[in-house]
Design a protein around this motif. Structure first.
Motif, mmCIF file in Angstrom:
data_model
loop_
_atom_site.group_PDB
_atom_site.id
_atom_site.type_symbol
_atom_site.label_atom_id
_atom_site.label_comp_id
_atom_site.label_asym_id
_atom_site.label_seq_id
_atom_site.Cartn_x
_atom_site.Cartn_y
_atom_site.Cartn_z
ATOM 1 N N ASN A 28 -2.196 13.670 19.662
ATOM 2 C CA ASN A 28 -2.661 13.727 18.274
ATOM 3 C C ASN A 28 -1.526 13.448 17.301
ATOM 4 O O ASN A 28 -1.700 12.710 16.323
ATOM 5 N N GLU A 29 -0.345 14.045 17.554
ATOM 6 C CA GLU A 29 0.805 13.807 16.690
ATOM 7 C C GLU A 29 1.185 12.329 16.688
ATOM 8 O O GLU A 29 1.453 11.751 15.636
ATOM 9 N N SER A 30 1.214 11.725 17.860
ATOM 10 C CA SER A 30 1.563 10.300 17.950
ATOM 11 C C SER A 30 0.533 9.441 17.227
ATOM 12 O O SER A 30 0.887 8.494 16.520
ATOM 13 N N PHE A 31 -0.747 9.786 17.382
ATOM 14 C CA PHE A 31 -1.800 9.031 16.713
ATOM 15 C C PHE A 31 -1.655 9.132 15.198
ATOM 16 O O PHE A 31 -1.699 8.113 14.495
ATOM 17 N N HIS A 32 -1.461 10.350 14.688
ATOM 18 C CA HIS A 32 -1.349 10.519 13.236
ATOM 19 C C HIS A 32 -0.100 9.844 12.689
ATOM 20 O O HIS A 32 -0.139 9.242 11.609
ATOM 21 N N LYS A 33 0.993 9.910 13.445
ATOM 22 C CA LYS A 33 2.217 9.245 13.002
ATOM 23 C C LYS A 33 2.029 7.730 12.970
ATOM 24 O O LYS A 33 2.412 7.072 12.014
ATOM 25 N N SER A 34 1.397 7.183 14.004
ATOM 26 C CA SER A 34 1.149 5.739 14.044
ATOM 27 C C SER A 34 0.228 5.319 12.910
ATOM 28 O O SER A 34 0.440 4.289 12.273
ATOM 29 N N ARG A 35 -0.782 6.133 12.654
ATOM 30 C CA ARG A 35 -1.713 5.818 11.569
ATOM 31 C C ARG A 35 -0.997 5.849 10.224
ATOM 32 O O ARG A 35 -1.193 4.962 9.393
ATOM 33 N N LEU A 36 -0.128 6.843 10.015
ATOM 34 C CA LEU A 36 0.624 6.942 8.775
ATOM 35 C C LEU A 36 1.578 5.764 8.634
ATOM 36 O O LEU A 36 1.683 5.170 7.561
ATOM 37 N N ASP A 37 2.276 5.420 9.716
ATOM 38 C CA ASP A 37 3.195 4.281 9.680
ATOM 39 C C ASP A 37 2.450 2.991 9.351
ATOM 40 O O ASP A 37 2.910 2.183 8.555
ATOM 41 N N ALA A 38 1.283 2.806 9.967
ATOM 42 C CA ALA A 38 0.501 1.594 9.715
ATOM 43 C C ALA A 38 0.050 1.549 8.254
ATOM 44 O O ALA A 38 0.080 0.492 7.626
#
Length: 178
Positions: free
Chosen positions: A119-129
């Motif tokens: 979940n952390e990786s997903f949210h970080k990737s989404r924020l970065d994108a």
């Protein structure tokens, strides 16, 4: 070359398995010394991989004729339990079994940790994108402004003020001449 936290997410499992070159390994070790967040991820991933290796051996036990039916039920329903997809009665059975079984508690904890990391990786990737997308849009808008030769808002206000003064001056001069 500095290694970023995003790059560390990719390199951690290779580092743990010993599949990196000496130079890259030393860069990863430097980053782990400096970054507490990546160091924490490293410890979690390292323990999860260790448990995964032992779980592979346990899987054979789960499907063996000697495995307890409670353990089979626990393993088969663990994912559904975590996602709150089990009926209340089944969920209570899983809870009771987990409370009374150390190995089940460890498996449940590891599964929650994996889910949290994902979940952390997903949210970080989404924020970065989202940030990258915003930067690109802003860049495009700034480029379009340069091509449209538009003026800064303060400059537009100054031009409007000067034009107003000139028009009023012309009206005053025209009315005085009459």
């Amino acid at each position: 070359m500095e290694i970023t936290c995003a790059q560390m997410d990719v390199l951690l499992s290779f580092y743990i398995e010993g599949d990196l070159s000496k130079a890259l390994k030393s860069k990863v070790e430097e980053h782990l010394k400096e970054c507490s967040a990546c160091r924490a991820k490293y410890e979690i991933v390292k323990s999860m991989l260790k448990e995964l290796r032992s779980t592979v051996e346990d899987k054979e036990e789960v499907f063996s004729p000697t495995a307890t039916s409670q353990y089979r039920i626990f393993k088969n329903n663990l994912s559904a339990y975590i996602d709150n997809e089990l009926p209340a009665e089944e969920s209570i059975k899983i809870k009771k079994y987990t409370i009374n079984n150390k190995q089940a508690r460890k498996e449940l904890e590891d599964t929650y940790n994996i889910r949290r990391l994902m979940n952390e990786s997903f949210h970080k990737s989404r924020l970065d994108a989202r940030q990258d997308f915003s930067k690109n849009v802003i860049k495009q808008l700034n480029l379009n402004e340069e091509y449209n030769l538009s003026f800064h808002p303060v400059l537009k206000l100054a031009i409007a003020f000067v034009m107003t003064v000139l028009v009023l001056s012309a009206i005053i001069i025209f009315s005085l001449t009459l």
